[in-house]
Design a protein around this motif. Sequence first.
Motif, PDB file in Angstrom:
ATOM      1  N   LEU A  53     -18.536   8.974 -27.663  1.00 58.78           N
ATOM      2  CA  LEU A  53     -17.588   8.370 -26.734  1.00 58.78           C
ATOM      3  C   LEU A  53     -18.373   7.800 -25.569  1.00 58.78           C
ATOM      4  CD1 LEU A  53     -14.687  11.001 -26.435  1.00 58.78           C
ATOM      5  CD2 LEU A  53     -14.503   8.720 -27.442  1.00 58.78           C
ATOM      6  N   ARG A  54     -17.798   6.804 -24.914  1.00 55.68           N
ATOM      7  CA  ARG A  54     -18.391   6.269 -23.700  1.00 55.68           C
ATOM      8  C   ARG A  54     -17.368   6.314 -22.590  1.00 55.68           C
ATOM      9  NH1 ARG A  54     -20.830   0.240 -23.021  1.00 55.68           N
ATOM     10  NH2 ARG A  54     -18.610  -0.264 -22.960  1.00 55.68           N
ATOM     11  N   LEU A  55     -17.693   7.063 -21.555  1.00 53.50           N
ATOM     12  CA  LEU A  55     -16.818   7.155 -20.389  1.00 53.50           C
ATOM     13  C   LEU A  55     -17.224   6.111 -19.360  1.00 53.50           C
ATOM     14  CD1 LEU A  55     -16.610  11.025 -19.884  1.00 53.50           C
ATOM     15  CD2 LEU A  55     -15.300   9.552 -21.424  1.00 53.50           C
ATOM     16  N   SER A  56     -16.236   5.604 -18.649  1.00 56.55           N
ATOM     17  CA  SER A  56     -16.484   4.582 -17.643  1.00 56.55           C
ATOM     18  C   SER A  56     -15.893   5.011 -16.306  1.00 56.55           C
ATOM     19  CB  SER A  56     -15.853   3.263 -18.085  1.00 56.55           C
ATOM     20  OG  SER A  56     -16.054   2.253 -17.114  1.00 56.55           O
ATOM     21  N   CYS A  57     -16.611   4.705 -15.249  1.00 52.15           N
ATOM     22  CA  CYS A  57     -16.164   5.020 -13.885  1.00 52.15           C
ATOM     23  C   CYS A  57     -16.181   3.719 -13.084  1.00 52.15           C
ATOM     24  CB  CYS A  57     -17.099   6.042 -13.268  1.00 52.15           C
ATOM     25  SG  CYS A  57     -16.723   6.464 -11.555  1.00 52.15           S
ATOM     26  N   ALA A  58     -15.029   3.352 -12.564  1.00 56.38           N
ATOM     27  CA  ALA A  58     -14.915   2.129 -11.770  1.00 56.38           C
ATOM     28  C   ALA A  58     -14.474   2.463 -10.351  1.00 56.38           C
ATOM     29  CB  ALA A  58     -13.912   1.176 -12.416  1.00 56.38           C
ATOM     30  N   ALA A  59     -14.798   1.571  -9.432  1.00 55.97           N
ATOM     31  CA  ALA A  59     -14.449   1.772  -8.023  1.00 55.97           C
ATOM     32  C   ALA A  59     -13.816   0.499  -7.495  1.00 55.97           C
ATOM     33  CB  ALA A  59     -15.688   2.127  -7.210  1.00 55.97           C
ATOM     34  N   PRO A  60     -12.502   0.439  -7.439  1.00 57.99           N
ATOM     35  CA  PRO A  60     -11.824  -0.795  -7.029  1.00 57.99           C
ATOM     36  C   PRO A  60     -12.116  -1.228  -5.597  1.00 57.99           C
ATOM     37  CG  PRO A  60     -10.305   0.707  -8.121  1.00 57.99           C
ATOM     38  CD  PRO A  60     -11.561   1.474  -7.868  1.00 57.99           C
ATOM     39  N   GLY A  61     -12.439  -0.267  -4.727  1.00 56.28           N
ATOM     40  CA  GLY A  61     -12.504  -0.608  -3.310  1.00 56.28           C
ATOM     41  C   GLY A  61     -13.844  -0.471  -2.623  1.00 56.28           C
ATOM     42  N   PHE A  62     -14.903  -0.115  -3.367  1.00 55.91           N
ATOM     43  CA  PHE A  62     -16.210   0.005  -2.730  1.00 55.91           C
ATOM     44  C   PHE A  62     -17.303  -0.215  -3.770  1.00 55.91           C
ATOM     45  CE2 PHE A  62     -17.683   4.204  -4.187  1.00 55.91           C
ATOM     46  CZ  PHE A  62     -16.514   4.720  -4.726  1.00 55.91           C
ATOM     47  N   THR A  63     -18.524  -0.321  -3.300  1.00 56.79           N
ATOM     48  CA  THR A  63     -19.650  -0.614  -4.184  1.00 56.79           C
ATOM     49  C   THR A  63     -20.320   0.678  -4.612  1.00 56.79           C
ATOM     50  OG1 THR A  63     -20.005  -2.708  -3.010  1.00 56.79           O
ATOM     51  CG2 THR A  63     -21.785  -1.909  -4.411  1.00 56.79           C
ATOM     52  N   LEU A  64     -20.312   0.909  -5.901  1.00 52.86           N
ATOM     53  CA  LEU A  64     -20.820   2.173  -6.429  1.00 52.86           C
ATOM     54  C   LEU A  64     -22.304   2.379  -6.178  1.00 52.86           C
ATOM     55  CD1 LEU A  64     -18.983   2.515  -9.847  1.00 52.86           C
ATOM     56  CD2 LEU A  64     -18.748   4.015  -7.877  1.00 52.86           C
ATOM     57  N   ASP A  65     -23.079   1.318  -6.141  1.00 52.51           N
ATOM     58  CA  ASP A  65     -24.527   1.524  -6.034  1.00 52.51           C
ATOM     59  C   ASP A  65     -24.967   1.881  -4.618  1.00 52.51           C
ATOM     60  OD1 ASP A  65     -25.599  -1.978  -6.281  1.00 52.51           O
ATOM     61  OD2 ASP A  65     -24.438  -0.909  -4.762  1.00 52.51           O
ATOM     62  N   HIS A  66     -24.012   2.142  -3.724  1.00 48.82           N
ATOM     63  CA  HIS A  66     -24.339   2.670  -2.404  1.00 48.82           C
ATOM     64  C   HIS A  66     -24.345   4.197  -2.411  1.00 48.82           C
ATOM     65  CE1 HIS A  66     -22.875  -1.198  -0.137  1.00 48.82           C
ATOM     66  NE2 HIS A  66     -23.883  -1.408  -0.944  1.00 48.82           N
ATOM     67  N   TYR A  67     -23.949   4.789  -3.542  1.00 53.33           N
ATOM     68  CA  TYR A  67     -23.748   6.236  -3.605  1.00 53.33           C
ATOM     69  C   TYR A  67     -24.352   6.836  -4.869  1.00 53.33           C
ATOM     70  CZ  TYR A  67     -20.176   5.135  -0.119  1.00 53.33           C
ATOM     71  OH  TYR A  67     -19.518   4.686   0.989  1.00 53.33           O
ATOM     72  N   ALA A  68     -24.662   8.137  -4.768  1.00 53.09           N
ATOM     73  CA  ALA A  68     -24.967   8.906  -5.968  1.00 53.09           C
ATOM     74  C   ALA A  68     -23.649   9.157  -6.697  1.00 53.09           C
ATOM     75  CB  ALA A  68     -25.638  10.225  -5.601  1.00 53.09           C
ATOM     76  N   ILE A  69     -23.634   8.869  -7.978  1.00 50.30           N
ATOM     77  CA  ILE A  69     -22.418   9.004  -8.781  1.00 50.30           C
ATOM     78  C   ILE A  69     -22.712   9.943  -9.944  1.00 50.30           C
ATOM     79  CG2 ILE A  69     -20.692   7.785 -10.175  1.00 50.30           C
ATOM     80  CD1 ILE A  69     -20.625   7.011  -7.243  1.00 50.30           C
ATOM     81  N   GLY A  70     -21.739  10.722 -10.309  1.00 47.37           N
ATOM     82  CA  GLY A  70     -21.947  11.621 -11.432  1.00 47.37           C
ATOM     83  C   GLY A  70     -20.651  11.999 -12.121  1.00 47.37           C
ATOM     84  N   TRP A  71     -20.813  12.842 -13.096  1.00 49.04           N
ATOM     85  CA  TRP A  71     -19.677  13.360 -13.858  1.00 49.04           C
ATOM     86  C   TRP A  71     -19.735  14.882 -13.879  1.00 49.04           C
ATOM     87  CZ3 TRP A  71     -16.094  10.070 -16.196  1.00 49.04           C
ATOM     88  CH2 TRP A  71     -16.434   8.718 -16.221  1.00 49.04           C
TER      89      TRP A  71
END
Length: 123
Positions: free
Chosen positions: A18-36
């Motif tokens: 499976l491939r999970l996706s994480c989107a951010a409608p209101g900000f830029t994800l590459d400004h933050y550490a992101i995880g699951w």
Amino acid sequence: QLQLVDSGGGLVQPGGSLRLSCAAPGFTLDHYAIGWYRQAPGKEREGVSCISSSGSSTNYVDSVKGRFTISRDNAKNTVLLQMNSLRPEDTGVYYCAVFYLCDSTVTSGVRSRGRGTLVTVSS
């Protein structure tokens, strides 16, 4: 407000992907550490994987190393979690989150998270 939208869960047989996706409608994800992280019934929350803001560093919990891959698609402002060779013990609700930092044990606190997407691995 750091709103996240996570998706991609489903029912898959053991050994599947499976491939999970994480989107951010209101900000830029590459400004933050992101995880699951994931939450299985009757179990404590467990950090699964994270990626640093630059994308240069990724970390995984031992049980998914070699099977899961986290990555950024900055053009689409998304973070992906590719999950291969899935096992029944991978079953749970997976949450995309903004982590305070991407540490080697994936135990950082989170600033915000999505609503979660259910992954069920069963034959």
